[in-house]
Write a protein that holds these residues in place. Structure first.
Motif, mmCIF file in Angstrom:
data_model
loop_
_atom_site.group_PDB
_atom_site.id
_atom_site.type_symbol
_atom_site.label_atom_id
_atom_site.label_comp_id
_atom_site.label_asym_id
_atom_site.label_seq_id
_atom_site.Cartn_x
_atom_site.Cartn_y
_atom_site.Cartn_z
ATOM 1 N N HIS A 11 -5.797 0.678 0.968
ATOM 2 C CA HIS A 11 -4.910 1.082 -0.125
ATOM 3 C C HIS A 11 -4.112 -0.067 -0.742
ATOM 4 O O HIS A 11 -3.521 0.101 -1.800
ATOM 5 C CB HIS A 11 -3.942 2.165 0.360
ATOM 6 C CG HIS A 11 -4.618 3.455 0.661
ATOM 7 N ND1 HIS A 11 -5.233 3.693 1.877
ATOM 8 C CD2 HIS A 11 -4.801 4.565 -0.081
ATOM 9 C CE1 HIS A 11 -5.749 4.909 1.864
ATOM 10 N NE2 HIS A 11 -5.506 5.460 0.687
ATOM 11 N N ALA A 37 0.832 -1.208 0.000
ATOM 12 C CA ALA A 37 0.000 0.000 0.000
ATOM 13 C C ALA A 37 0.865 1.256 0.000
ATOM 14 O O ALA A 37 0.611 2.190 -0.764
ATOM 15 C CB ALA A 37 -0.921 -0.004 1.216
ATOM 16 N N ARG A 87 2.408 1.797 -3.274
ATOM 17 C CA ARG A 87 1.376 1.867 -4.323
ATOM 18 C C ARG A 87 1.643 0.876 -5.453
ATOM 19 O O ARG A 87 1.564 1.213 -6.626
ATOM 20 C CB ARG A 87 1.250 3.279 -4.859
ATOM 21 C CG ARG A 87 0.833 4.255 -3.794
ATOM 22 C CD ARG A 87 0.701 5.631 -4.316
ATOM 23 N NE ARG A 87 0.262 6.498 -3.221
ATOM 24 C CZ ARG A 87 0.298 7.799 -3.275
ATOM 25 N NH1 ARG A 87 0.733 8.415 -4.353
ATOM 26 N NH2 ARG A 87 -0.106 8.507 -2.258
#
Length: 143
Positions: free
Chosen positions: A132, A95, A98
């Protein structure tokens, strides 16, 4: 498709016994059954790379079950998906960086219990990792 399974216990020898027809594989969450449908599955554990004694010490005193797979994170890029009910440290790293190269699927046993009210730093970090980093959640319920 290649799917990586991460377990919170050391299963190396047990999986090999099951592949030989000794015992059942229900606690492997379909890892061996997916192979029958053309999906390549594998699992990683630090015991494959370092001596069991050192790995056991790391698991018990330093990495714990939530971070035991973190040293193996670079190997995750060989897979299309990661399936696990643990490995929160690696999920947080995915997360934070990304990363979209591989999908992350959580097998939920108690996400709401772990998140609770999201008051502590640990709960907030876990909530960030889920929102995320996770690409899907499988929830086991009667409904």
């Amino acid at each position: 498709m290649k799917v990586l399974y991460l377990f919170n216990k050391v299963l190396g020898e047990k999986v090999e016994e099951i592949k030989k027809g000794k015992g059942h594989d229900s606690w492997l969450f379909g890892m061996l059954r997916l192979k029958k449908h053309g999906i390549d599955t594998d699992f990683l554990e630090i015991e494959k790379y370092i001596p069991h004694g050192i790995a056991g010490f790391l698991r018990k005193h330093i990495l714990t079950m939530h971070y035991a797979h973190l040293p193996l994170f670079p190997l995750f890029f060989k897979y299309d998906a990661v399936f696990t009910s643990t490995a929160y440290g690696a999920l947080f790293l995915k997360a934070l960086l990304r990363i979209k190269k591989f999908k992350w699927v959580i097998l939920d046993f108690n996400i709401l219990g772990t998140l609770q009210e999201e008051k502590t730093l640990k709960q907030k970090i876990f909530a960030y990792a889920i929102t995320h980093g996770a690409d899907g959640i499988v929830a086991i319920s009667q409904a």
